[in-house]
Design a protein around this motif. Structure first.
Motif, PDB file in Angstrom:
ATOM      1  N   VAL A   1       0.801  -1.223   0.000  1.00 43.69           N
ATOM      2  CA  VAL A   1       0.000   0.000   0.000  1.00 43.69           C
ATOM      3  C   VAL A   1       0.835   1.274   0.000  1.00 43.69           C
ATOM      4  O   VAL A   1       0.283   2.371  -0.109  1.00 43.69           O
ATOM      5  N   THR A   2       2.143   1.176   0.114  1.00 42.70           N
ATOM      6  CA  THR A   2       2.939   2.401   0.152  1.00 42.70           C
ATOM      7  C   THR A   2       2.916   3.108  -1.196  1.00 42.70           C
ATOM      8  O   THR A   2       3.005   2.454  -2.245  1.00 42.70           O
TER       9      THR A   2
ATOM     10  N   TRP B   1      -3.765  -1.590  14.410  1.00 43.94           N
ATOM     11  CA  TRP B   1      -4.004  -2.320  13.167  1.00 43.94           C
ATOM     12  C   TRP B   1      -5.247  -3.220  13.246  1.00 43.94           C
ATOM     13  O   TRP B   1      -5.661  -3.775  12.225  1.00 43.94           O
ATOM     14  N   ARG B   2      -5.815  -3.391  14.416  1.00 42.83           N
ATOM     15  CA  ARG B   2      -6.952  -4.313  14.533  1.00 42.83           C
ATOM     16  C   ARG B   2      -8.163  -3.899  13.704  1.00 42.83           C
ATOM     17  O   ARG B   2      -8.799  -4.748  13.064  1.00 42.83           O
ATOM     18  N   PRO B   3      -8.536  -2.598  13.667  1.00 44.07           N
ATOM     19  CA  PRO B   3      -9.665  -2.220  12.797  1.00 44.07           C
ATOM     20  C   PRO B   3      -9.395  -2.518  11.328  1.00 44.07           C
ATOM     21  O   PRO B   3     -10.322  -2.825  10.572  1.00 44.07           O
ATOM     22  N   VAL B   4      -8.141  -2.442  10.899  1.00 42.71           N
ATOM     23  CA  VAL B   4      -7.794  -2.750   9.510  1.00 42.71           C
ATOM     24  C   VAL B   4      -7.988  -4.239   9.239  1.00 42.71           C
ATOM     25  O   VAL B   4      -8.547  -4.637   8.218  1.00 42.71           O
ATOM     26  N   VAL B   5      -7.525  -5.062  10.161  1.00 44.14           N
ATOM     27  CA  VAL B   5      -7.649  -6.509   9.999  1.00 44.14           C
ATOM     28  C   VAL B   5      -9.108  -6.933  10.042  1.00 44.14           C
ATOM     29  O   VAL B   5      -9.524  -7.873   9.342  1.00 44.14           O
ATOM     30  N   ASP B   6      -9.911  -6.233  10.847  1.00 47.65           N
ATOM     31  CA  ASP B   6     -11.332  -6.590  10.942  1.00 47.65           C
ATOM     32  C   ASP B   6     -12.069  -6.310   9.641  1.00 47.65           C
ATOM     33  O   ASP B   6     -12.938  -7.097   9.244  1.00 47.65           O
ATOM     34  N   ARG B   7     -11.743  -5.199   8.972  1.00 51.91           N
ATOM     35  CA  ARG B   7     -12.414  -4.826   7.728  1.00 51.91           C
ATOM     36  C   ARG B   7     -11.387  -4.324   6.718  1.00 51.91           C
ATOM     37  O   ARG B   7     -11.331  -3.137   6.392  1.00 51.91           O
ATOM     38  N   PRO B   8     -10.571  -5.215   6.206  1.00 55.64           N
ATOM     39  CA  PRO B   8      -9.460  -4.782   5.334  1.00 55.64           C
ATOM     40  C   PRO B   8      -9.918  -4.148   4.031  1.00 55.64           C
ATOM     41  O   PRO B   8      -9.314  -3.176   3.567  1.00 55.64           O
ATOM     42  N   ALA B   9     -10.977  -4.676   3.404  1.00 56.96           N
ATOM     43  CA  ALA B   9     -11.429  -4.122   2.121  1.00 56.96           C
ATOM     44  C   ALA B   9     -11.909  -2.686   2.298  1.00 56.96           C
ATOM     45  O   ALA B   9     -11.617  -1.817   1.458  1.00 56.96           O
ATOM     46  N   ARG B  10     -12.626  -2.430   3.377  1.00 52.32           N
ATOM     47  CA  ARG B  10     -13.118  -1.063   3.622  1.00 52.32           C
ATOM     48  C   ARG B  10     -11.948  -0.116   3.880  1.00 52.32           C
ATOM     49  O   ARG B  10     -11.936   1.017   3.394  1.00 52.32           O
ATOM     50  N   TRP B  11     -10.937  -0.593   4.616  1.00 52.52           N
ATOM     51  CA  TRP B  11      -9.780   0.258   4.890  1.00 52.52           C
ATOM     52  C   TRP B  11      -9.026   0.562   3.604  1.00 52.52           C
ATOM     53  O   TRP B  11      -8.600   1.701   3.383  1.00 52.52           O
TER      54      TRP B  11
ATOM     55  N   ALA C   1      -1.378   7.798 -10.354  1.00 50.23           N
ATOM     56  CA  ALA C   1      -2.563   7.240 -11.020  1.00 50.23           C
ATOM     57  C   ALA C   1      -2.447   5.721 -11.143  1.00 50.23           C
ATOM     58  O   ALA C   1      -3.400   4.984 -10.859  1.00 50.23           O
ATOM     59  N   THR C   2      -1.278   5.247 -11.549  1.00 53.41           N
ATOM     60  CA  THR C   2      -1.057   3.803 -11.661  1.00 53.41           C
ATOM     61  C   THR C   2      -1.117   3.137 -10.294  1.00 53.41           C
ATOM     62  O   THR C   2      -1.716   2.065 -10.126  1.00 53.41           O
ATOM     63  N   GLN C   3      -0.509   3.786  -9.291  1.00 54.68           N
ATOM     64  CA  GLN C   3      -0.512   3.225  -7.949  1.00 54.68           C
ATOM     65  C   GLN C   3      -1.930   3.100  -7.403  1.00 54.68           C
ATOM     66  O   GLN C   3      -2.290   2.085  -6.799  1.00 54.68           O
ATOM     67  N   CYS C   4      -2.755   4.118  -7.611  1.00 58.75           N
ATOM     68  CA  CYS C   4      -4.130   4.069  -7.115  1.00 58.75           C
ATOM     69  C   CYS C   4      -4.941   3.000  -7.840  1.00 58.75           C
ATOM     70  O   CYS C   4      -5.801   2.347  -7.234  1.00 58.75           O
ATOM     71  N   ALA C   5      -4.686   2.820  -9.129  1.00 62.29           N
ATOM     72  CA  ALA C   5      -5.370   1.754  -9.862  1.00 62.29           C
ATOM     73  C   ALA C   5      -5.006   0.393  -9.287  1.00 62.29           C
ATOM     74  O   ALA C   5      -5.863  -0.492  -9.146  1.00 62.29           O
ATOM     75  N   GLN C   6      -3.732   0.220  -8.929  1.00 63.10           N
ATOM     76  CA  GLN C   6      -3.300  -1.042  -8.334  1.00 63.10           C
ATOM     77  C   GLN C   6      -3.907  -1.222  -6.938  1.00 63.10           C
ATOM     78  O   GLN C   6      -4.289  -2.334  -6.557  1.00 63.10           O
TER      79      GLN C   6
ATOM     80  N   SER D   1      -6.156  -7.134  -3.293  1.00 59.98           N
ATOM     81  CA  SER D   1      -6.944  -8.096  -2.535  1.00 59.98           C
ATOM     82  C   SER D   1      -6.710  -7.887  -1.040  1.00 59.98           C
ATOM     83  O   SER D   1      -5.579  -7.676  -0.596  1.00 59.98           O
ATOM     84  N   ALA D   2      -7.772  -7.969  -0.272  1.00 67.13           N
ATOM     85  CA  ALA D   2      -7.640  -7.866   1.182  1.00 67.13           C
ATOM     86  C   ALA D   2      -6.729  -8.956   1.723  1.00 67.13           C
ATOM     87  O   ALA D   2      -5.992  -8.752   2.704  1.00 67.13           O
ATOM     88  N   ASN D   3      -6.723 -10.108   1.088  1.00 70.27           N
ATOM     89  CA  ASN D   3      -5.881 -11.210   1.553  1.00 70.27           C
ATOM     90  C   ASN D   3      -4.393 -10.883   1.423  1.00 70.27           C
ATOM     91  O   ASN D   3      -3.581 -11.333   2.230  1.00 70.27           O
ATOM     92  N   VAL D   4      -4.046 -10.130   0.383  1.00 69.43           N
ATOM     93  CA  VAL D   4      -2.649  -9.735   0.210  1.00 69.43           C
ATOM     94  C   VAL D   4      -2.210  -8.831   1.366  1.00 69.43           C
ATOM     95  O   VAL D   4      -1.130  -9.002   1.939  1.00 69.43           O
TER      96      VAL D   4
END
Length: 329
Positions: free
Chosen positions: A77-78, A119-129, A89-94, A99-102
């Protein structure tokens, strides 16, 4: 320097040194300062620009990345993942396809079973984060893009400066002058870092990344297998702040004004980009005749050049004028 990480460079004459104007490093510096509480010295107009562009929850979303207790930005995500190439633009597209699993797998490798509380809220809802994080990066870049575009000539000049120094065998001069926060001692470059680690370049390429943010910018990644990159303040940043919403420097304390005088200081600042004599006269607030007099003296000193283009006379600063403004601003 309270805490530092030392990068052993080896023989300076053997350095593989290059420059990369990377958009992601600038965005990372902006969000780290304005939203993450890291002191990069972002000026007030740019801080307002960032704050007005992002939702009120942006600080909370980014808290895991910049928490003082345990700060880490997963590689997936960096904004600097594509260093030295790539754009936001390319980074945001990626990021949009990430995938949340990644993300979860990378956090597992980083922390194992000792996940920090932030980091717990991120792990709980990774796709939303991931969605919220991507929106923040996009918003900051869209707001700041005009400033980046204005920085184009400065980025080109910096690339030429570093390249010229490398050809002349003056890599030590470049490295010792990157930032007041860095220190070159022998073959070691000391970088501000409370972790107090030690790394060796070991023949990897060293990429210098001028950052369009604040004069306190300090970013680096030293653990990649192919290269090391170091982000530092773009020389001449003060020129990009000129003409913004902040007031003109106080002539009683502005060093450039004290050296060359009020009107000539204003002319030099206005000539940071090519401009017509009429436009400069309006911006500086003097008559055309008075402007012509001062421009003649500045041109004789090698600080500006004038050129007629059709019905207009355009002026711009020379390399010597740029250097003077950089030194005294």
């Amino acid at each position: 320097m309270r805490g530092h990480t030392a990068l052993h460079l080896g023989t300076l004459d053997d350095l593989r040194l290059s420059v990369a104007g990377h958009q992601g490093a600038t965005v990372l510096s902006l969000v780290a300062d304005v939203l993450g509480g890291r002191g990069h010295g972002v000026p007030r107009p740019w801080r307002r620009m960032v704050l007005e562009a992002v939702p009120a929850t942006a600080g909370q979303v980014l808290r895991p990345l910049f928490d003082p207790g345990y700060s880490v930005i997963p590689d997936c995500v960096t904004p600097t993942a594509s260093m030295p190439r790539g754009d936001i633009a390319t980074q945001c597209a990626q990021l949009g396809d990430l995938s949340a699993n990644v993300l979860l797998a990378e956090l597992e490798r980083e922390f194992g079973g000792a996940l920090p509380a932030q980091w717990r809220p991120v792990v709980d809802r990774p796709a939303r984060w991931i969605r919220a994080y991507t929106q923040i990066i996009q918003a900051v870049w869209q707001a700041f893009r005009p400033v980046w575009d204005r920085a184009g000539p400065l980025l080109e000049r910096e690339s030429e400066r570093v390249g010229s120094a490398v050809v002349r065998g003056c890599a030590d001069t470049v490295l010792s002058g990157l930032s007041s926060r860095f220190r070159l001692t022998g073959d070691r470059l000391l970088l501000p870092d409370p972790q107090n680690d030690t790394y060796s370049l070991d023949g990897r390429r060293l990429v210098l990344v001028p950052v369009v943010s604040g004069p306190g910018t300090s970013l680096f990644a030293l653990d990649r297998s192919d290269l090391v990159w170091i982000g530092y303040p773009l020389p001449g940043l003060g020129r990009l702040w000129e003409g913004g919403p902040d007031p003109r420097p106080d002539p009683r304390t502005d060093v450039l004004t004290l050296v060359v005088g009020d009107i000539r200081a204003r002319i030099l600042r206005a000539a940071g980009a090519p401009a017509t004599m009429g436009g400069v006269a309006a911006r500086v607030g003097c008559s055309p005749a008075n402007l012509t007099h001062h421009c003649a003296r500045l041109e004789q000193s090698g600080l500006i050049v004038r050129r007629r283009e059709g019905q207009h006379v355009r002026l711009r600063r020379t390399a010597r004028g740029d250097a003077l403004v950089d030194l005294l601003t």
